[in-house]
Design an enzyme around this catalytic site. Sequence first.
Site, short mmCIF file in Angstrom:
data_model
loop_
_atom_site.label_atom_id
_atom_site.label_comp_id
_atom_site.label_asym_id
_atom_site.label_seq_id
_atom_site.Cartn_x
_atom_site.Cartn_y
_atom_site.Cartn_z
CD1 TRP A 10 126.91 13.90 -21.81
CD2 TRP A 10 128.39 12.24 -21.63
NE1 TRP A 10 126.76 13.10 -22.91
CE2 TRP A 10 127.65 12.08 -22.83
CE3 TRP A 10 129.38 11.31 -21.30
CZ2 TRP A 10 127.88 11.01 -23.70
CZ3 TRP A 10 129.61 10.24 -22.17
CH2 TRP A 10 128.87 10.10 -23.35
CG ASP A 57 132.82 17.52 -20.17
OD1 ASP A 57 133.18 17.94 -21.29
OD2 ASP A 57 132.20 16.44 -20.02
CE LYS A 60 129.43 16.31 -27.78
NZ LYS A 60 128.55 15.39 -28.48
#
Length: 365
Positions: free
Chosen positions: A102, A172, A196
């Site tokens: 990511w 992030d 999540k």
Amino acid sequence: MVRAHNFNAGPSALPLDVLKKAQEELIDFKGTGMSVMELSHRSKEFEDVLADAKDRLKKLMEIPDTHEILFLQGGASLQFSMLPMNFLQQGKVGAYVVTGSWSKKALKEAKNFGETVVVASTEDDSFTHIPEVTVNTLPENTGYLHITTNNTIYGTQWQDFPDFGDVPVFADMSSDILSKKVDVSKFAVIYGGAQKNLGPSGVTIVILRKDLLNQQNSGLPTMLDYTTHIKANSLFNTPPTFGIYMLSLVLEWVEQNGGVEGIQKRNEEKAALLYDLMDEFPEFYTPHARKDSRSLMNVTFTMPNEELTKDFLQKAKAEGFIGLNGHRSIGGCRASIYNAVPIETCQALAQFMKSYREAHLQSVK
């Protein structure tokens, strides 16, 4: 019904109490005669939902008044572009710490908007740990530093955050936001998808320090300009209303379960159940992450060979353990144990892993 032992990496488990409350209110939300999904986003009823979500998040994370809270769409992936588009200025570089897939994607997008530099990477070591980074690691013309605090695929996590002085830090936190105490004041931007730890998919949380807007680039598309959404209180266009409602319920559940401190304690206990077992039998269950970088959210491990891994996953699924397959890019196994995963589910997995190993050893004698 029997609830599955849900280890999906995202969308992931939601608290059962939250699902039950949403079920109760699904058809008639607070006497409106309508579902939350049917409310106008301009109505007072939904504005109350939005305000409740913001207030709860602010209190739980201790977000200072220096920061704005936004509920956007497009996932963390859109933020990979929005951040450099808004804040990567000419003559400055976007500094990136590459710790997994990511962060590599975030870097790729930033290259479309200006100069970037990788200040640290563990790719040559298969992303098994978090590298050391200090303010001295950064170029003098660093415009911002970008990090990914938890790496879902490789199972690594930043254990603490150095002081980077005046350099704005963009983080992030898609896969570990609200899982442990974080000093929000250390960050210029915290962002992440909700799917999540905070709710269902569809909502992206952005916590942005207001003074960043003083160095914003000009000529931005309206929908990709943070100022647009700040001025409109995240209501410039129709937001993901049901997702924000669910997020508010999840935050209420966190409050009822000891706040962030209580959630962190439980997350540490859950992770210890699995890591302790693997440390006891390292020849059979081998963690991917180095011990000093292990994630509390994604426990990744390999087994002696692919045939055994396949058999383990098949038998685990038959016993109600869902989502244990490792990411397709690295294989192996992964247990994602986000906030809503009950400790009993982790206890059950640890017992299954122990029993599976014992049964295998007996079969090869």
